[in-house]
Design a protein around this motif. Structure first.
Motif, short mmCIF file in Angstrom:
data_model
loop_
_atom_site.label_atom_id
_atom_site.label_comp_id
_atom_site.label_asym_id
_atom_site.label_seq_id
_atom_site.Cartn_x
_atom_site.Cartn_y
_atom_site.Cartn_z
N THR A 228 10.73 -21.91 -9.07
CA THR A 228 11.92 -21.53 -9.83
C THR A 228 12.88 -22.71 -9.84
OG1 THR A 228 13.84 -20.05 -9.89
CG2 THR A 228 12.90 -20.50 -7.73
N ASP A 229 13.68 -22.78 -10.92
CA ASP A 229 14.69 -23.83 -11.02
C ASP A 229 16.11 -23.28 -10.79
OD1 ASP A 229 15.13 -22.37 -13.32
OD2 ASP A 229 14.83 -24.05 -14.70
N ARG A 230 16.19 -22.11 -10.14
CA ARG A 230 17.51 -21.47 -9.98
C ARG A 230 18.40 -22.18 -8.94
NH1 ARG A 230 14.23 -16.52 -7.74
NH2 ARG A 230 14.41 -16.72 -5.46
N TYR A 231 17.84 -23.10 -8.19
CA TYR A 231 18.64 -23.89 -7.26
C TYR A 231 18.37 -25.36 -7.58
CZ TYR A 231 20.47 -25.61 -2.75
OH TYR A 231 21.18 -26.26 -1.76
N GLY A 232 19.34 -26.04 -8.13
CA GLY A 232 19.10 -27.34 -8.74
C GLY A 232 19.28 -28.54 -7.85
N HIS A 233 18.92 -28.43 -6.59
CA HIS A 233 19.09 -29.57 -5.69
C HIS A 233 18.13 -30.71 -6.06
CE1 HIS A 233 19.75 -30.91 -1.22
NE2 HIS A 233 20.37 -31.68 -2.08
N GLY A 234 16.84 -30.39 -6.15
CA GLY A 234 15.86 -31.33 -6.69
C GLY A 234 15.64 -32.60 -5.90
N VAL A 235 15.64 -32.52 -4.56
CA VAL A 235 15.44 -33.73 -3.76
C VAL A 235 14.03 -33.89 -3.24
CG1 VAL A 235 17.86 -33.82 -3.05
CG2 VAL A 235 16.21 -32.57 -1.63
N ASP A 238 10.75 -32.75 -7.44
CA ASP A 238 10.95 -32.18 -8.76
C ASP A 238 12.11 -31.20 -8.68
OD1 ASP A 238 9.96 -29.73 -7.69
OD2 ASP A 238 7.92 -30.24 -8.29
N GLY A 239 12.41 -30.50 -9.78
CA GLY A 239 13.53 -29.57 -9.82
C GLY A 239 13.16 -28.14 -9.50
N LEU A 240 11.95 -27.92 -8.96
CA LEU A 240 11.47 -26.57 -8.68
C LEU A 240 11.39 -26.33 -7.19
CD1 LEU A 240 8.56 -26.40 -11.28
CD2 LEU A 240 10.90 -25.52 -11.54
N GLU A 241 11.80 -25.13 -6.77
CA GLU A 241 11.63 -24.69 -5.38
C GLU A 241 10.88 -23.36 -5.40
OE1 GLU A 241 12.32 -26.92 -3.39
OE2 GLU A 241 13.81 -28.10 -4.47
N ALA A 242 10.56 -22.83 -4.25
CA ALA A 242 9.75 -21.62 -4.16
C ALA A 242 10.62 -20.37 -4.11
CB ALA A 242 8.86 -21.68 -2.92
N GLY A 243 10.14 -19.33 -4.77
CA GLY A 243 10.80 -18.04 -4.71
C GLY A 243 10.10 -17.06 -3.81
N SER A 244 8.97 -17.47 -3.23
CA SER A 244 8.22 -16.55 -2.38
C SER A 244 7.25 -17.31 -1.48
CB SER A 244 7.43 -15.54 -3.24
OG SER A 244 6.42 -16.19 -3.99
N ILE A 245 6.70 -16.56 -0.52
CA ILE A 245 5.63 -17.04 0.37
C ILE A 245 4.46 -16.09 0.17
CG2 ILE A 245 5.00 -17.64 2.73
CD1 ILE A 245 8.08 -17.28 3.36
N THR A 246 3.26 -16.63 -0.02
CA THR A 246 2.09 -15.80 -0.26
C THR A 246 1.06 -15.99 0.84
OG1 THR A 246 2.41 -15.84 -2.67
CG2 THR A 246 0.22 -15.26 -1.87
N LEU A 247 0.53 -14.87 1.33
CA LEU A 247 -0.52 -14.86 2.35
C LEU A 247 -1.80 -14.36 1.70
CD1 LEU A 247 -1.48 -15.05 5.32
CD2 LEU A 247 -0.58 -12.74 5.66
N VAL A 248 -2.88 -15.13 1.84
CA VAL A 248 -4.14 -14.82 1.17
C VAL A 248 -5.28 -14.81 2.18
CG1 VAL A 248 -5.85 -15.74 -0.47
CG2 VAL A 248 -3.43 -15.71 -1.08
N ILE A 260 6.01 -12.48 0.35
CA ILE A 260 7.38 -12.34 0.86
C ILE A 260 8.30 -12.97 -0.18
CG2 ILE A 260 8.95 -12.87 2.75
CD1 ILE A 260 6.45 -13.27 4.52
N GLU A 261 9.10 -12.15 -0.83
CA GLU A 261 9.96 -12.65 -1.89
C GLU A 261 11.36 -12.94 -1.37
OE1 GLU A 261 9.84 -10.00 -5.20
OE2 GLU A 261 7.71 -10.37 -5.61
N ILE A 262 11.94 -14.02 -1.86
CA ILE A 262 13.29 -14.44 -1.48
C ILE A 262 14.23 -14.01 -2.59
CG2 ILE A 262 14.76 -16.37 -0.83
CD1 ILE A 262 12.45 -15.77 1.13
N SER A 263 15.25 -13.23 -2.24
CA SER A 263 16.16 -12.69 -3.24
C SER A 263 16.97 -13.80 -3.90
CB SER A 263 17.11 -11.67 -2.60
OG SER A 263 16.39 -10.58 -2.07
N SER A 264 17.07 -13.74 -5.23
CA SER A 264 17.90 -14.67 -5.99
C SER A 264 19.36 -14.50 -5.55
CB SER A 264 17.75 -14.37 -7.48
OG SER A 264 18.51 -15.25 -8.24
N PRO A 265 20.13 -15.57 -5.48
CA PRO A 265 19.86 -16.91 -6.00
C PRO A 265 19.24 -17.87 -4.98
CG PRO A 265 22.15 -16.79 -5.37
CD PRO A 265 21.57 -15.42 -5.10
N ALA A 266 18.85 -17.38 -3.82
CA ALA A 266 18.28 -18.25 -2.78
C ALA A 266 16.87 -18.67 -3.14
CB ALA A 266 18.31 -17.55 -1.43
#
Length: 455
Positions: A228-235, A238-248, A260-266
């Motif tokens: 997701t690009d909802r947090y524009g730190h980008g360091v 790229d400009g994308l960070e994760a919105g969740s953690i997936t266990l497979v 495990i989903e992280i509630s927006s805007p985090a």
């Protein structure tokens, strides 16, 4: 050497590619001579004595894989005991600037493999201070792809893309050494299960294309997902960070166990969790850095069901990152402490946290250690290990100029700068620690066009 072997271990590599034991696999279909050593060596994969593990547990006592992030579960903790203090490093001139570095034990020495900025590969064997050029027979890698090397019974393999869809910012893993399979992330964020040289399963998981696939002893994979690009730190590249953690799960096939989903805007700001047992109960916890625009970054601890277990203090404002590094027994009685660097691009403060109830409590800190360069996907420029041979762990991290390595201890409840080693130029690679069969620990670092190795 008297080395305990794995049963089957990475025999899967040979099964995977359906090739004779004397031929190294090439994804282009070409054959090349296998690389021989005088004696088989163990391959490292995280294992556990958890009594609750079920019949699907991969019972691997030791295997050896060279990873930029040290442990298969994402924990940058090097094993063994070093003696680098007072020793000048071995310096090796490379054919270009080094970006990534991995090493594996190799016939009473270490095989070091450097991935250069352009993707070309330089490899060297160091045995008892003697340096020998080594042709690993593979490469180059796509520029930016981190290397992974492994050894099976004297045959050495370097990862290369398994298919044209392979993400060029991550690398395949073998989550079940007995299965003969690999899993990798595609350039569209899917997971592919690869067997006998072809895809046998595909799972749409929306993984970060630069995510690291970290793994446990049951063949499960954990990774960051839902870019997701909802947090524009980008360091972090790229400009994308994760919105969740997936266990497979990978046994018997790919299956999502939990997300495990992280509630927006985090968001989760990183490329991999740390997935370690932090309280000694035989179960792994999941550590990530969660960031938002108002509070900035904080360490957050989940269980595998997604329950929030604990969290640390927030940085206080947005665009202030925490670089989670490791979890290691550095407390006064050997208890696990969590180590990060707050604002590595500013005052660069190394922090030590303990898990107390529902809080990660700051125990001590010390400024002046920069473990990341803005825009880089290299989050492995520091590690924890006993590099001075005193039986206690130190954090080994560069200073803010990245022109020295520093050993920082947690002594009597306080941080203490124990030693400093000048590098002569800026650190450009990750740090790599390799434990040899005798328990000694070698440290490698890339400085421009040079590989430095302390034995």
């Amino acid at each position: 050497m008297n080395i305990k072997r794995l049963k089957l271990s990475i025999l899967v590599i040979l099964i995977l590619f359906s090739i004779p034991a004397c031929i190294a696999w090439d994804p282009t279909g070409n054959e090349s001579s296998a690389l021989k050593v005088t004696e088989p060596l163990p391959l490292y994969l995280t294992a556990t004595a958890n009594p609750d593990l079920n019949e699907n547990t991969i019972r691997v006592e030791s295997s050896f894989i060279g990873l930029t992030y040290q442990q298969a579960d994402g924990n940058r903790q090097a094993k063994g005991r070093g003696s680098i203090m007072g020793n000048d490093p071995i310096s090796i001139d490379l054919t270009g600037e080094i970006k990534w570095l991995v090493g594996i034990p190799f016939d009473d020495g270490v095989l070091w493999t450097a991935a250069l900025v352009d993707g070309n590969i330089d490899s060297y064997i160091i045995q008892n201070g003697q340096v020998q050029k080594f042709d690993i027979g593979r490469g180059p890698l796509p520029a930016g792809m981190p290397p992974m090397i492994l050894d099976h019974q004297g045959e050495v393999y370097l990862n290369t893309p398994l298919s044209p869809e392979t993400s060029q910012l991550s690398h395949p893993v073998s989550p079940n050494p007995d299965s003969g399979r690999f899993v990798f992330i595609t350039d569209t964020g899917d997971l592919i299960l690869w067997d006998q040289g072809e895809m046998i399963s595909r799972l749409e998981v929306n993984a970060l294309v630069d995510a690291r696939l970290i793994q446990d002893e049951m063949g499960r994979l954990l990774f960051l997902s839902d870019p997701t690009d909802r947090y524009g730190h980008g360091v972090l590249g790229d400009g994308l960070e994760a919105g969740s953690i997936t266990l497979v799960e990978t046994l018997p096939s790919l299956k999502v166990v939990n997300k495990i989903e992280i509630s927006s805007p985090a968001v989760i700001e990183g490329i991999a969790p740390i997935w370690s047992d932090l309280n000694g109960d035989g179960k792994r916890e999941i550590l990530v850095t969660v960031s938002d625009l108002q509070a900035g970054a904080k360490l957050v601890l989940f269980d595998e069901d997604g329950e929030l277990l604990a969290e640390g203090p927030a940085a206080g404002q947005g665009y202030r990152w925490r670089h989670q590094l490791a979890a290691a027994p550095m407390g006064p009685s050997g208890e696990i402490l969590i180590i990060d660097v707050l604002r590595p691009h500013l005052d660069a403060t190394l922090e030590f946290f303990s898990w107390q109830g529902d809080q990660l409590v700051l125990k001590a800190d010390l400024a002046g250690f920069s473990t990341h360069s803005i825009g880089s996907r290299n989050l492995d420029m520091a590690l924890v290990g006993d590099l001075d041979g005193d039986g206690a762990y130190e954090v080994v991290a560069p200073d803010t100029s990245r022109e020295s390595l520093n050993g920082i201890g947690f002594v009597e409840g306080k941080t203490e700068l124990l030693w400093t080693i000048p590098l002569g130029d800026k650190l450009t690679s990750n740090l790599a620690g390799v434990e040899l069969d005798d328990g000694s620990l070698s440290l490698g670092a890339g400085v421009g066009n040079r590989l430095l190795v302390w034995e």
